[in-house]
Design an enzyme around this catalytic site. Sequence first.
Site, PDB file in Angstrom:
ATOM      1  N   CYS A  28       0.860  -1.190   0.000  1.00 47.21           N
ATOM      2  CA  CYS A  28       0.000   0.000   0.000  1.00 47.21           C
ATOM      3  C   CYS A  28       0.898   1.243   0.000  1.00 47.21           C
ATOM      4  O   CYS A  28       0.684   2.192  -0.757  1.00 47.21           O
ATOM      5  CB  CYS A  28      -0.872   0.043   1.246  1.00 47.21           C
ATOM      6  SG  CYS A  28      -1.814  -1.448   1.592  1.00 47.21           S
TER       7      CYS A  28
ATOM      8  N   HIS B  10       0.886   4.452  -2.521  1.00 49.63           N
ATOM      9  CA  HIS B  10       0.096   5.546  -1.935  1.00 49.63           C
ATOM     10  C   HIS B  10       0.876   6.434  -0.974  1.00 49.63           C
ATOM     11  O   HIS B  10       0.326   7.375  -0.425  1.00 49.63           O
ATOM     12  CB  HIS B  10      -1.171   4.985  -1.294  1.00 49.63           C
ATOM     13  CG  HIS B  10      -2.111   4.393  -2.306  1.00 49.63           C
ATOM     14  ND1 HIS B  10      -2.847   5.181  -3.169  1.00 49.63           N
ATOM     15  CD2 HIS B  10      -2.393   3.109  -2.632  1.00 49.63           C
ATOM     16  CE1 HIS B  10      -3.565   4.399  -3.965  1.00 49.63           C
ATOM     17  NE2 HIS B  10      -3.296   3.148  -3.669  1.00 49.63           N
TER      18      HIS B  10
ATOM     19  N   ARG C 282     -12.699  -1.930  -1.868  1.00 50.19           N
ATOM     20  CA  ARG C 282     -11.577  -1.307  -2.575  1.00 50.19           C
ATOM     21  C   ARG C 282     -10.262  -2.009  -2.220  1.00 50.19           C
ATOM     22  O   ARG C 282      -9.397  -2.180  -3.075  1.00 50.19           O
ATOM     23  CB  ARG C 282     -11.514   0.179  -2.200  1.00 50.19           C
ATOM     24  CG  ARG C 282     -10.544   0.993  -3.048  1.00 50.19           C
ATOM     25  CD  ARG C 282     -11.041   1.167  -4.464  1.00 50.19           C
ATOM     26  NE  ARG C 282     -10.017   1.711  -5.351  1.00 50.19           N
ATOM     27  CZ  ARG C 282      -9.200   0.956  -6.073  1.00 50.19           C
ATOM     28  NH1 ARG C 282      -9.278  -0.349  -6.032  1.00 50.19           N
ATOM     29  NH2 ARG C 282      -8.299   1.509  -6.862  1.00 50.19           N
TER      30      ARG C 282
ATOM     31  N   CYS D  90      -7.714  -3.631  -4.879  1.00 48.79           N
ATOM     32  CA  CYS D  90      -6.309  -3.229  -4.906  1.00 48.79           C
ATOM     33  C   CYS D  90      -5.410  -4.461  -4.813  1.00 48.79           C
ATOM     34  O   CYS D  90      -4.434  -4.587  -5.545  1.00 48.79           O
ATOM     35  CB  CYS D  90      -6.016  -2.297  -3.732  1.00 48.79           C
ATOM     36  SG  CYS D  90      -5.334  -0.717  -4.236  1.00 48.79           S
TER      37      CYS D  90
END
Lengths: 282, 116
Positions: free
Chosen positions: A196, A200, A239, A243
């Site tokens: 992640c 991000h 989500r 992902c």
Amino acid sequence: MKKISQSRMFLLLLPITMLWSCQTKDYSALVNKDIEEFRAYFTERFPEVELDDFADGVYAIDDNAREQWLAMEDFPPYSIAVEEGQALFENSFSNGKTYTDCFPEGGAVRHNYPYFDEQRNMVVTLEMAINECRSANGEPPLEYKKGDIAKISSYMAYISRGKPVEVKVSSQGAYEAYLKGKEFFYAKRGQLNMSCAGCHMRYSGRRLRSEVISPALGHPVHFPVFRLKWGEIGTLQRRYAGCNRNIGAKPLAIQGEEYRNLEFFQTVMSNGMHFNGPASRK
Amino acid sequence: MMHIYMIAAAVFFLFPSSLVADEPGEEQIELGRKVSFDSMKGNCLACHMMPGGEQPGNFGPPLIQMKARFPERSVLRRQIWDATEKNPKSIMPPFGKHGILSEEEVDAVVDYMYAL
């Protein structure tokens, strides 16, 4: 001789003092230090963006996309879900009770979730609490991810808009769940070997093909979202699963321990921001 | 003298690629191009600007002048095979190590990169 016995004494007491210090750890101080570092990463990377504006995801950092998004907000695509969610929320269960018997403030309690339940030693999310309310009233649970549960969650988010994010980590159990979520966030996984944090954090604001990558700060604050790609409303954990699939990792159980801990970690990182869901996203 | 021929022959049969693969054929480069652009395989455009590709991402550097940037073919191949070997934090997927591409496909991509 005296010196030796003193140091021996110290060695004997060492495990006891370590245990003692563990039990009295200041968990919120540990977490606050993480929050500070996490936030500093994004405020240094995007110095022109105010903390609360990170709740708008990619639209906080990409002017071009923001304009299109604002135009879409004139007739927000999530508004039907909010209306339907309200009707579902106000509907009586077969025993005559309603969701308001489970949730105070007429359901404007989005900001009380997720929280760590000390008795059950686990993170409880809003969607989970919705289903537990149903079971308590003899109704079958709703399917997680999308549909009615996302609509009810959207309505509850809508009437809770502007409430602050204040997730507490005040016990060892809560801290362990937080650490598991944190590890999930930073660990590489899947065939594409991505985390992640990789996209991000370190590559937030950069382009993957033509898509600008959203900053992780404030991710949970705006969910559920009406995603144009889905053509409907969906939850944060839906989500997460998407992902994971995108990076060639096995999508984990929605509302399973891993995703709940990740949601817990991400929401803790958003402490001090304000809930503004539901939202529309590309 | 005889020994030298024998050694040369042995080298040729043991490592044929070191002598033959210097100039890949058009077919090989075309295969590399296809694999590089295929969004289910190399998907290079997701992160890199690449000649002939539209709307590239910008996670990584543009894929240009690859021969000048990677004079050592094996270094480029290793980078594609597993970029985390050199930089554990690299976000580039380990195309060979994780079986995203086959050994032959990695070779073809390297040949295509060298043609850029």
